[in-house]
Design a protein around this motif. Structure first.
Motif, mmCIF file in Angstrom:
data_model
loop_
_atom_site.group_PDB
_atom_site.id
_atom_site.type_symbol
_atom_site.label_atom_id
_atom_site.label_comp_id
_atom_site.label_asym_id
_atom_site.label_seq_id
_atom_site.Cartn_x
_atom_site.Cartn_y
_atom_site.Cartn_z
ATOM 1 N N PHE A 54 34.552 41.629 41.222
ATOM 2 C CA PHE A 54 35.709 41.765 40.340
ATOM 3 C C PHE A 54 36.760 42.622 41.028
ATOM 4 O O PHE A 54 36.479 43.751 41.454
ATOM 5 C CB PHE A 54 35.304 42.400 39.012
ATOM 6 N N ALA A 55 37.973 42.062 41.146
ATOM 7 C CA ALA A 55 39.103 42.781 41.744
ATOM 8 C C ALA A 55 39.959 43.355 40.625
ATOM 9 O O ALA A 55 40.708 42.617 39.981
ATOM 10 C CB ALA A 55 39.921 41.836 42.616
ATOM 11 N N PRO A 56 39.858 44.661 40.341
ATOM 12 C CA PRO A 56 40.569 45.230 39.192
ATOM 13 C C PRO A 56 42.088 45.150 39.293
ATOM 14 O O PRO A 56 42.773 45.059 38.283
ATOM 15 C CB PRO A 56 40.081 46.685 39.154
ATOM 16 N N GLU A 57 42.635 45.170 40.515
ATOM 17 C CA GLU A 57 44.093 45.082 40.658
ATOM 18 C C GLU A 57 44.609 43.738 40.152
ATOM 19 O O GLU A 57 45.733 43.642 39.658
ATOM 20 C CB GLU A 57 44.516 45.266 42.120
ATOM 21 N N ARG A 58 43.792 42.695 40.276
ATOM 22 C CA ARG A 58 44.182 41.357 39.848
ATOM 23 C C ARG A 58 43.514 40.957 38.542
ATOM 24 O O ARG A 58 43.835 39.902 37.988
ATOM 25 C CB ARG A 58 43.827 40.341 40.940
ATOM 26 N N MET A 59 42.566 41.769 38.084
ATOM 27 C CA MET A 59 41.801 41.477 36.859
ATOM 28 C C MET A 59 41.152 40.096 36.965
ATOM 29 O O MET A 59 41.169 39.300 36.032
ATOM 30 C CB MET A 59 42.703 41.569 35.623
ATOM 31 N N GLN A 60 40.571 39.820 38.132
ATOM 32 C CA GLN A 60 39.948 38.530 38.386
ATOM 33 C C GLN A 60 38.565 38.712 39.005
ATOM 34 O O GLN A 60 38.354 39.616 39.821
ATOM 35 C CB GLN A 60 40.805 37.691 39.344
ATOM 36 N N LEU A 61 37.635 37.853 38.603
ATOM 37 C CA LEU A 61 36.344 37.767 39.271
ATOM 38 C C LEU A 61 36.516 36.812 40.442
ATOM 39 O O LEU A 61 36.872 35.645 40.256
ATOM 40 C CB LEU A 61 35.271 37.253 38.304
ATOM 41 N N VAL A 62 36.312 37.314 41.655
ATOM 42 C CA VAL A 62 36.700 36.622 42.881
ATOM 43 C C VAL A 62 35.486 36.030 43.587
ATOM 44 O O VAL A 62 34.442 36.690 43.729
ATOM 45 C CB VAL A 62 37.428 37.599 43.837
#
Length: 371
Positions: A28-36
């Protein structure tokens, strides 16, 4: 909570660290709020599998690498080895006890879901490094157990879940479903969850964050009551005499009537329940009588762009309408399975006014943070 998808097309869940279909590593990339979906570059560096979406590179949070209790990423431009969520940890459970690893994993899942909602609402998160006196931090502690050498006289330590100037303490026994259910029955509570504890305690933290001026405090006292009432005395009276008569007419829970601070924290937690559940229903395409619930994320974005404070009231009424309809369905589905109500609460006009107050101040904070 949003839905996520792997590069292979498989549906992913917020807690996933691997795709169950293709086996790809996730983070999870918190800056993008996406599970990558990730591809390894070597030397512990990872990148988004789809470079057309992002060219950022990451390393895994230290607690991801060592203990598999986290699935968040740290941008390689960041000198820290821990992710934003794990940096907030002040004390973790004693890992020399094997059972604590499972409890800690459950605690971290609940904490990350809490932070996902807080970040989605654009609320400020100030850590202890930035504010040593009142910054947000977590400590996860366990009760001292009696050994065979216990003398029956020495006082043993019991950990109380609570909040103190930004420090949130969680008794790790709350991560044991058997012990938590036992305590729920003992306390006569309809609802007691690990995530609920986090949402309640952070409500205490945001009380001071959202109501920092005399004018805002005056508004709070009109809706919730005077917080200057002696807190210790109020709690002692509550535990001795029980909740006020007909508390259901004014308070979201029995405990909320103990003191205005507890009323705010219980109502704040309830607001987070609403936002996360509505967001999940919206992202899964859930519809009631052919109508989808409103997206809380869209409401927040629209509020940031709005110039009239009244907008927050209008949007809250929409959220509340959707929430009531959704909870009716949730309860009906649970009853069909022979289970207790998923939503054992009744909302009155007084309770709705408290929820509306919290919504308004969160939205105003979101507008301020966006500028």
């Amino acid at each position: 909570m949003k839905t996520f998808r792997c590069e292979c097309g498989n549906t992913l869940y917020f807690e996933n660290s691997h795709c169950l279909a293709c086996g790809r590593k996730l983070g999870f990339a918190p800056e993008r709020m996406q599970l990558v979906s990730l591809e390894e570059l070597g030397n512990g560096i990872w990148q988004n599998a789809d470079q057309s979406v992002s060219t950022a590179t990451y390393h895994l949070c230290q607690n991801y690498q060592e203990f598999e209790v986290c699935n968040w990423l740290v941008d390689t431009a960041d000198a820290e080895s821990y992710c934003y969520a794990c940096r907030l940890n002040e004390t973790i459970p004693d890992l020399t006890k094997p059972e604590n690893h499972v409890l800690w994993q459950r605690i971290e899942r609940a904490k990350r879901r809490l932070l996902y909602t807080i970040y989605s609402l654009n609320l400020p998160v100030v850590d202890r490094a930035s504010n040593p006196e009142q910054g947000l931090c977590f400590q996860f502690l366990s009760d001292e157990t009696q050994s065979e050498f216990y003398d029956g006289v020495t006082e043993t330590k019991h950990v109380l879940t609570g909040h103190d100037n930004g420090q949130i303490t969680i008794n790790i026994a709350e991560a044991d479903p058997v012990l938590r259910t036992t305590m729920r029955e003992k306390m006569g509570e309809e609802y007691r969850t690990l995530l609920g504890h986090f949402r309640h305690e952070i409500g205490h933290y945001y009380w001071s964050q959202l109501l920092g001026t005399p004018e805002l405090l005056a508004g709070f006292r009109t809706v919730f009551g005077d917080e200057r009432t002696d807190y210790g005395v109020a709690l002692e009276q509550y535990y001795q005499a029980g909740p006020k008569a007909n508390w259901q007419e004014t308070y979201i829970s029995a405990y909320a009537c103990a003191h205005p601070w507890e009323d705010f924290a219980e109502t704040f937690a309830h607001y987070l329940h609403m936002i996360d559940t509505l967001d999940t229903a919206y992202n899964y395409g859930f519809a009631i009588s052919g109508k989808s619930p409103v997206s809380p994320a869209a409401v927040i974005k629209a509020q940031q762009l709005a110039s009239e404070p009244r907008f927050s009231y209008d949007t809250f009424d929409t959220l509340l309408h959707n929430w009531v309809n959704l909870t009716l369905v949730m309860n009906a589905l649970n009853r069909s399975m022979g289970m207790r109500d998923a939503y054992p609460f009744a909302l009155t006009s007084d309770i709705n006014n408290k929820l509306r107050f919290i919504h308004q101040h969160i939205m105003l904070c979101a507008v301020s943070s966006a500028k």
